[in-house]
Design a protein around this motif. Structure first.
Motif, mmCIF file in Angstrom:
data_model
loop_
_atom_site.group_PDB
_atom_site.id
_atom_site.type_symbol
_atom_site.label_atom_id
_atom_site.label_comp_id
_atom_site.label_asym_id
_atom_site.label_seq_id
_atom_site.Cartn_x
_atom_site.Cartn_y
_atom_site.Cartn_z
ATOM 1 N N GLY A 142 0.821 -1.206 0.000
ATOM 2 C CA GLY A 142 0.000 0.000 0.000
ATOM 3 C C GLY A 142 0.860 1.263 0.000
ATOM 4 N N ASP A 172 -6.460 0.657 -4.049
ATOM 5 C CA ASP A 172 -7.382 1.132 -3.020
ATOM 6 C C ASP A 172 -8.195 2.339 -3.512
ATOM 7 O OD1 ASP A 172 -6.542 -0.861 -1.297
ATOM 8 O OD2 ASP A 172 -5.078 0.396 -0.271
ATOM 9 N N ASP A 189 -9.424 -7.660 -7.166
ATOM 10 C CA ASP A 189 -8.912 -8.972 -7.577
ATOM 11 C C ASP A 189 -10.074 -9.959 -7.794
ATOM 12 O OD1 ASP A 189 -7.176 -11.029 -8.082
ATOM 13 O OD2 ASP A 189 -6.290 -11.104 -6.082
ATOM 14 N N GLY A 270 1.757 -6.591 0.278
ATOM 15 C CA GLY A 270 0.350 -6.976 0.197
ATOM 16 C C GLY A 270 -0.156 -7.258 -1.203
ATOM 17 N N ASN A 274 -2.010 -10.719 -5.036
ATOM 18 C CA ASN A 274 -2.901 -10.605 -6.204
ATOM 19 C C ASN A 274 -2.815 -11.837 -7.106
ATOM 20 O OD1 ASN A 274 -3.208 -9.499 -9.257
ATOM 21 N ND2 ASN A 274 -4.610 -8.499 -7.851
HETATM 22 O O1 KG4 Z 1 1.981 -4.924 2.695
HETATM 23 P P1 KG4 Z 1 0.602 -4.542 3.102
HETATM 24 O O2 KG4 Z 1 -0.200 -5.563 3.890
HETATM 25 O O3 KG4 Z 1 0.622 -3.229 3.951
HETATM 26 C C1 KG4 Z 1 1.473 -2.174 3.637
HETATM 27 O O4 KG4 Z 1 1.069 -1.339 2.784
HETATM 28 O O5 KG4 Z 1 2.605 -2.167 4.195
HETATM 29 O O6 KG4 Z 1 -0.198 -4.129 1.768
HETATM 30 C C2 KG4 Z 1 -1.530 -3.669 1.774
HETATM 31 C C3 KG4 Z 1 -1.952 -3.356 0.345
HETATM 32 C C4 KG4 Z 1 -3.302 -2.667 0.237
HETATM 33 O O7 KG4 Z 1 -3.191 -1.545 -0.627
HETATM 34 C C5 KG4 Z 1 -4.209 -3.739 -0.371
HETATM 35 O O8 KG4 Z 1 -5.263 -3.210 -1.162
HETATM 36 C C6 KG4 Z 1 -3.215 -4.510 -1.214
HETATM 37 O O9 KG4 Z 1 -2.039 -4.564 -0.426
HETATM 38 N N1 KG4 Z 1 -3.687 -5.886 -1.517
HETATM 39 C C7 KG4 Z 1 -3.945 -6.326 -2.776
HETATM 40 C C8 KG4 Z 1 -4.439 -7.647 -2.646
HETATM 41 N N2 KG4 Z 1 -4.435 -7.978 -1.318
HETATM 42 C C9 KG4 Z 1 -3.969 -6.870 -0.643
HETATM 43 N N3 KG4 Z 1 -3.819 -5.715 -3.966
HETATM 44 C C10 KG4 Z 1 -4.174 -6.404 -5.065
HETATM 45 N N4 KG4 Z 1 -4.670 -7.669 -5.028
HETATM 46 C C11 KG4 Z 1 -4.815 -8.321 -3.840
HETATM 47 N N5 KG4 Z 1 -5.296 -9.577 -3.830
#
Ligand code: KG4
Ligand code: ZN
Length: 338
Positions: A142, A172, A189, A270, A274
């Motif tokens: 994110g 997001d 997704d 995160g 995907n």
């Molecule tokens: O690494 P993370 O858990 O937290 C930080 O940002 O450090 O990442 C969260 C991000 C969010 O923007 C969320 O929408 C994205 O990862 N995310 C995804 C998926 N699962 C989580 N983006 C695309 N497809 C997914 N399946």
């Protein structure tokens, strides 16, 4: 002989997490308490709510992690306590950091200050002991979108990064615009699976040799397309948006692999959860004859086991850190720009 263990703590954003990781980087326990439900109605993480929730959750989460690893909080027998000191939300970081220092002090063991991003870089090593340097990690979360050449523990080269939004941030924001709620990544997704990825041709930004990314153009194109025709098929928009983002992520990852003759492509962060990104990276790695390391979904998103893995590296190289170290919301990972 029993193995040495590190207790790791992660509270940089909206996940309260603790884990016990042994010297061979085996995860004995990894407990993650997500606050997503607390923040969902606000459409994003509310820092003050996150900090308060960490205060309530830290002790039970640590206790659970120690119990699952067959340890007790009174006498855990760990050799160090590793904790994320940045980047992240300052109020959230401080809760984990104060707790970690208190525990390390009480148990008479060193405390280790860990960069959250380095945790994401180490996550793949918890599940794949066959990784050989150098490899390329695509770190997509994110807050970050980076291509990092990993030449050894602590030896990182930044090969490309986003010049505007992070990939997760774009997911997001587009999801919010399409009324799909928070967090947007998983929602897009899921919906994309029912849509036609060729319905709209959204821009693939910064093509060519440059390994930097830009996602604000594709985001604006989605908004324009929806504004032009409010009756638009939302699944088609989600699928076409996802195709545009993943096309660029995979193409640049493979360019980075070629550039440093890497042995593997590794996903982290995160967005690495995907489904299309995982599928397309697997195929591309096969075509390029390199290994593809896809951490499990639990290891892609924020967790403390990855902080434990980075903690072991820091422990071996530096021993403990000074107890005067504070939280640093904008902590950067030391990297040469390649
Ligand atoms: O690494 P993370 O858990 O937290 C930080 O940002 O450090 O990442 C969260 C991000 C969010 O923007 C969320 O929408 C994205 O990862 N995310 C995804 C998926 N699962 C989580 N983006 C695309 N497809 C997914 N399946
Ligand atoms: Zn993260």
């Amino acid at each position: 002989m029993t193995k040495e263990m590190i207790l790791a703590i992660e509270t940089s954003c909206d996940e309260t997490a603790a884990a016990v990781v042994d010297e061979d980087l085996h995860v004995l326990s990894s407990v993650v308490s997500s606050q997503i439900d607390l923040h969902a109605s606000f459409g994003g993480v509310v820092p003050e709510i996150a900090g308060r929730a960490h205060v309530e959750l830290l002790e039970p989460v640590v206790q659970e992690a120690l119990e699952q690893a067959g340890r007790s909080i009174r006498d855990p027998g760990v050799v160090a306590v590793a904790v994320t000191t940045g980047p992240g939300l300052v109020g959230s970081l401080l809760v984990g950091l104060s707790g970690a220092k208190a525990m390390a002090y009480a148990w008479g063991v060193p405390f280790l200050s860990i960069n959250h991003l380095e945790g994401h870089l180490f996550a793949a090593q918890l599940e794949s002991d066959s990784l050989v340097f150098p490899y390329v990690t695509l770190l997509v979360s994110g807050g970050h979108t980076m291509l990092i050449g990993v030449h050894g523990p602590g030896e990182y080269r930044l090969m490309g990064e986003t010049i505007d939004d992070a990939a997760g941030e774009a997911y997001d924001k587009v999801a919010r615009y399409l009324g799909l709620g928070y967090p947007g990544g998983p929602a897009i997704d899921k919906l994309a699976a029912q849509g036609d990825p060729t319905a709209f041709r959204f821009p693939r930004a910064l093509p060519g040799e440059n390994l930097d990314f830009s996602f604000s153009g594709v985001k604006t194109s989605v908004v324009r397309a929806v504004d032009r025709s409010p009756e638009i098929n939302v699944a088609d928009v989600a699928a076409s948006f996802q195709a545009a983002v993943v096309d660029v992520l995979v193409a640049k990852s493979m360019q980075a692999v070629e550039r440093i003759d890497a042995t593997a492509i590794v996903l982290g962060g995160g967005v690495a959860a995907n489904s299309l990104l995982r599928e397309r990276t697997t195929t591309a790695a096969l075509e390029h004859g390199v290994q593809c390391a896809l951490p499990s979904l639990a290891m892609c998103t924020d967790n403390a086991a990855m902080i434990g893995a980075a903690g072991w590296h820091r422990f071996r190289v530096h021993g403990g850190d000074d107890f005067s170290i504070g939280a640093n919301p904008s902590l950067v990972l030391e990297m040469e720009r390649a």
